[in-house]
Write a protein that holds these residues in place. Sequence first.
Motif, short mmCIF file in Angstrom:
data_model
loop_
_atom_site.label_atom_id
_atom_site.label_comp_id
_atom_site.label_asym_id
_atom_site.label_seq_id
_atom_site.Cartn_x
_atom_site.Cartn_y
_atom_site.Cartn_z
N SER A 73 0.82 -1.21 0.00
CA SER A 73 0.00 0.00 0.00
C SER A 73 0.86 1.26 0.00
O SER A 73 0.33 2.36 0.11
N ASN A 74 2.17 1.08 -0.12
CA ASN A 74 3.08 2.22 -0.11
C ASN A 74 4.28 1.94 -1.01
O ASN A 74 4.42 0.85 -1.55
N LEU A 75 5.12 2.94 -1.13
CA LEU A 75 6.36 2.82 -1.89
C LEU A 75 7.41 3.68 -1.22
O LEU A 75 7.15 4.85 -0.93
N PHE A 76 8.57 3.10 -0.97
CA PHE A 76 9.72 3.85 -0.47
C PHE A 76 10.68 4.06 -1.62
O PHE A 76 10.98 3.12 -2.36
N VAL A 77 11.16 5.29 -1.77
CA VAL A 77 12.17 5.60 -2.78
C VAL A 77 13.24 6.48 -2.16
O VAL A 77 13.02 7.17 -1.17
#
Length: 160
Positions: A75-79
């Motif tokens: 449900s998320n994205l880390f960049v």
Amino acid sequence: MKNALTYIFPAMMAFILLSWTGCTDPNAVVDQNIEIVNNNWAYSNKIKYAVKVDNEQTPYNLYLNLRVTGDYKYSNLFVLIYQTNPDKKATGTRYEFKLANPDGEWLGQGSGNLYSYQIPFRLNYKFPAKGVYTIQIEQNMRDNPLHEISDIGLRVEKAQ
């Protein structure tokens, strides 16, 4: 029939040309997306953009452009987003972007099995100096490669 085509064809071409030129955004400095091969975004596949800044007093808005498939399992994205200044000084920041509600409802715009996002990560940002900046985007999730990422992009626009 020939007389009708004589008038219709030039009118259609003029309409297409005016429509095409009318779609350019004068505030956009960069608005590009890169397709991720096989929807598998690896750590080593860093997405890089050059951003030309003519006036360091002008504020800019920076956005992450993203498209994921409906099969993306988070449900998320880390960049990690790195910025290299014209003087070659580099900085990096880790961002988390929320993509879905706790109930699983996607927050992006859906089309078929793709969900599109344009997520701000810097608003009213003033670059420190004139020149060409390099902005690099790296996925920073546990999975390598990260599956079901269709496209990654960057939009930099002059703030209104």
